[in-house]
Scaffold this motif. Structure first.
Motif, mmCIF file in Angstrom:
data_model
loop_
_atom_site.group_PDB
_atom_site.id
_atom_site.type_symbol
_atom_site.label_atom_id
_atom_site.label_comp_id
_atom_site.label_asym_id
_atom_site.label_seq_id
_atom_site.Cartn_x
_atom_site.Cartn_y
_atom_site.Cartn_z
ATOM 1 N N UNK A 89 1.889 -17.810 76.822
ATOM 2 C CA UNK A 89 2.730 -17.696 78.015
ATOM 3 C C UNK A 89 1.870 -17.330 79.229
ATOM 4 N N UNK A 90 0.931 -16.408 79.056
ATOM 5 C CA UNK A 90 0.039 -16.025 80.156
ATOM 6 C C UNK A 90 -0.774 -17.222 80.628
ATOM 7 N N UNK A 91 -1.275 -18.018 79.703
ATOM 8 C CA UNK A 91 -2.039 -19.209 80.068
ATOM 9 C C UNK A 91 -1.168 -20.204 80.810
ATOM 10 N N UNK A 92 0.070 -20.358 80.370
ATOM 11 C CA UNK A 92 1.005 -21.274 81.028
ATOM 12 C C UNK A 92 1.250 -20.834 82.474
ATOM 13 N N UNK A 93 1.476 -19.536 82.686
ATOM 14 C CA UNK A 93 1.696 -19.009 84.038
ATOM 15 C C UNK A 93 0.431 -19.165 84.875
ATOM 16 N N UNK A 94 -0.715 -18.917 84.276
ATOM 17 C CA UNK A 94 -1.995 -19.065 84.971
ATOM 18 C C UNK A 94 -2.186 -20.496 85.473
ATOM 19 N N UNK A 95 -1.832 -21.465 84.697
ATOM 20 C CA UNK A 95 -2.018 -22.870 85.059
ATOM 21 C C UNK A 95 -1.041 -23.337 86.124
ATOM 22 N N UNK A 96 0.047 -22.607 86.335
ATOM 23 C CA UNK A 96 1.076 -23.079 87.252
ATOM 24 C C UNK A 96 1.321 -22.212 88.485
ATOM 25 N N UNK A 97 1.096 -20.895 88.381
ATOM 26 C CA UNK A 97 1.581 -20.038 89.449
ATOM 27 C C UNK A 97 0.581 -19.118 90.117
ATOM 28 N N UNK A 98 -0.350 -18.578 89.405
ATOM 29 C CA UNK A 98 -1.222 -17.566 90.001
ATOM 30 C C UNK A 98 -2.616 -17.635 89.382
ATOM 31 N N UNK A 99 -3.631 -17.305 90.158
ATOM 32 C CA UNK A 99 -5.002 -17.387 89.642
ATOM 33 C C UNK A 99 -5.401 -16.238 88.723
ATOM 34 N N UNK A 100 -4.645 -15.167 88.725
ATOM 35 C CA UNK A 100 -4.964 -14.034 87.855
ATOM 36 C C UNK A 100 -3.697 -13.622 87.109
ATOM 37 N N UNK A 101 -3.734 -13.805 85.790
ATOM 38 C CA UNK A 101 -2.607 -13.459 84.928
ATOM 39 C C UNK A 101 -3.180 -12.816 83.673
ATOM 40 N N UNK A 102 -2.545 -11.768 83.219
ATOM 41 C CA UNK A 102 -2.996 -11.108 81.993
ATOM 42 C C UNK A 102 -1.797 -10.768 81.122
ATOM 43 N N UNK A 103 -1.959 -10.987 79.834
ATOM 44 C CA UNK A 103 -0.947 -10.536 78.890
ATOM 45 C C UNK A 103 -1.004 -9.017 78.839
ATOM 46 N N UNK A 104 0.141 -8.390 78.781
ATOM 47 C CA UNK A 104 0.239 -6.938 78.706
ATOM 48 C C UNK A 104 1.017 -6.598 77.424
ATOM 49 N N UNK A 105 0.332 -6.727 76.269
ATOM 50 C CA UNK A 105 1.010 -6.544 74.986
ATOM 51 C C UNK A 105 1.660 -5.169 74.879
#
Length: 176
Positions: A89-105
């Motif tokens: 999901x983080x990778x999906x958001x990274x590819x579409x919306x923002x340059x910095x995304x991190x999973x926060x388990x």
């Protein structure tokens, strides 16, 4: 000014389990819990809305829950699968919306929207409109836009800042 969005997905494990089960998933009315080990005890690690309405809480002993709730559906919790799907999901958001995304388990994403939100018509439009292009089936989540990473990821330290409600249809649905 840095803008960070914390996407909190409290029912991530349950949602992932239901998506994985597909047609074999129990009906939404049936209380569902995911159990795992806490030391030597088996405890509830995730509970859906029906189970919570029946009085089930995360951390309750699995044996107690099985006795108290008739018709309870119990499955084993898969923390590795949850983490892997959260990473996707983080990778999906990274590819579409923002340059910095991190999973926060175990149940969240942190999205740095600084400089990217204007590309989607502003932060509100990005969260409500663009993310709703792919709708999550029955998702439960909270979005917390903040000024910085600390405020977004540690809201308990900033109790005077309230979460920003976003309609549930605004959460993206990605096949995870």
């Amino acid at each position: 000014m840095t803008r960070v969005v914390s996407l909190f997905l409290p029912s991530w494990s349950i949602d992932r389990h239901r998506r994985k089960a597909g047609d074999a998933a129990p009906p939404a009315e049936a209380p569902l819990v995911l159990i795992g080990r806490d030391g030597r005890r088996q405890v509830v690690l995730a509970a859906d809305a029906a189970a919570q309405a029946a009085g089930v809480r995360v951390g309750m002993p699995a044996t107690k829950v099985r006795v108290l709730v008739p018709g309870l559906v119990v499955h084993d919790h898969d923390a590795r699968a949850d983490a892997a799907s959260l990473d996707r999901l983080a990778l999906w958001v990274l590819q579409r919306y923002a340059p910095i995304v991190a999973a926060d388990p175990p149940d969240g994403l942190v999205i740095d929207t600084t400089g990217a939100d204007h590309l989607h018509g502003g932060e509100d439009a990005m969260l409500a409109t663009n993310l709703s292009k792919k709708q999550q089936r029955g998702a439960n989540y909270t979005v917390r836009p903040k000024r910085g990473m600390l405020e977004a990821t540690f809201p308990r330290y900033f109790s005077n800042l309230r979460p920003k409600p976003i309609p549930s249809a605004a959460l993206l649905a990605v096949t995870v």
